[in-house]
Write an enzyme that holds these catalytic residues in place. Sequence first.
Site, PDB file in Angstrom:
ATOM      1  N   CYS A 274       0.810  -1.222   0.000  1.00 29.65           N
ATOM      2  CA  CYS A 274       0.000   0.000   0.000  1.00 29.65           C
ATOM      3  C   CYS A 274       0.845   1.275   0.000  1.00 29.65           C
ATOM      4  CB  CYS A 274      -0.955  -0.011   1.192  1.00 29.65           C
ATOM      5  SG  CYS A 274      -0.190  -0.477   2.764  1.00 29.65           S
TER       6      CYS A 274
ATOM      7  N   HIS B 298      -3.354   6.245   4.707  1.00 33.11           N
ATOM      8  CA  HIS B 298      -1.928   6.362   5.033  1.00 33.11           C
ATOM      9  C   HIS B 298      -1.403   7.735   4.614  1.00 33.11           C
ATOM     10  CE1 HIS B 298      -2.040   2.266   6.045  1.00 33.11           C
ATOM     11  NE2 HIS B 298      -1.204   1.740   5.141  1.00 33.11           N
TER      12      HIS B 298
END
Length: 334
Positions: A127, A244
């Site tokens: 990710c 994130h």
Amino acid sequence: MRVAVLGATGLVGKEMIATLEARCFPVDDFRPLSSPRSAGTKVRFDGRDWEVQAVSPEGFDGVDVAIFSAGGDASRKWAPVAAERGAVVVDNSSAWRMDPQVPLVVPEINKKAVEDRPKGIIANPNCSTIHGVMALYPLHKEAGLSRMIVTTLQSVSGSGWKALVELEDESRMVLDGNVEGANERASVYPHRIAFGAVPQVGSFDDQGYTDEEWKMVNESRKIMGAPELKVDCTCTRVPVMRGHSLSITAQFERKISPSEARAILADAPGVVLKDDPSSSIYPLATDAAGTDPVYVGRIRESLSLENGLDLWVASDNIRKGAALNAVQIAELLA
């Protein structure tokens, strides 16, 4: 197309199913698969409930594309089986990413790599790696990226459902004054995550780096075709539910001004520029959650590196960091 999703009941698996539907992926036959423990449960797709089947070799018969999000062990076991049965596997785990016979793909960067897949497997990157290369590759094409220094601030959703519940429980305990109970509640992470930050994502090696940090190093080089790229990375877990963030310092072979970088990124596919700090406009994980783009901002000249830029990136780790990127890869095969 006949599509199977292995790990259909997990956090990312459910997002993959929702993304297939939202993007109107051409599904003629749908097979949600899972471990025997979750078999028999239902998932929603295309206006109806589908019963989840226990994964088996026969479950991949006739399947065109099998999208996996069931962890490395399951991928190592079942991806070759699915490929042998004729499916192209798009795998979200780390199991196959660095295999030289498996392309590691971010469609906005290296979509042609899907054409060379001798094992019938295409790997979906980590990710944070996806978020970082999405921001840096457009600049790399123009100025030649030579070094990247990254600190990640990774949300707990990257660890699945249990981590989300743990953060919620711990937060409630701390706010109720039960700090000791919150500390004891920690199970997904080695320390309480609520109201703190943990400088560990993954397991440490003898050099003091985690496997998550090595993913950023090795996967970035492979995706961008830059084997000599110098990378330093520190990955941290923070008490954010979803989304994130990355703090990046990048060094280039030639000088690239912040204004030039903004112009390049403004035209980059999948990237949204949010860069007006004087008006408090910059990427936020809370804004990125539930959306598809990679947001980039706070672009400024490095104070210490020649030809360097500092920037801030935020993106939804479950969407572009996992499910969306996997479905985009599948779209290249449709």
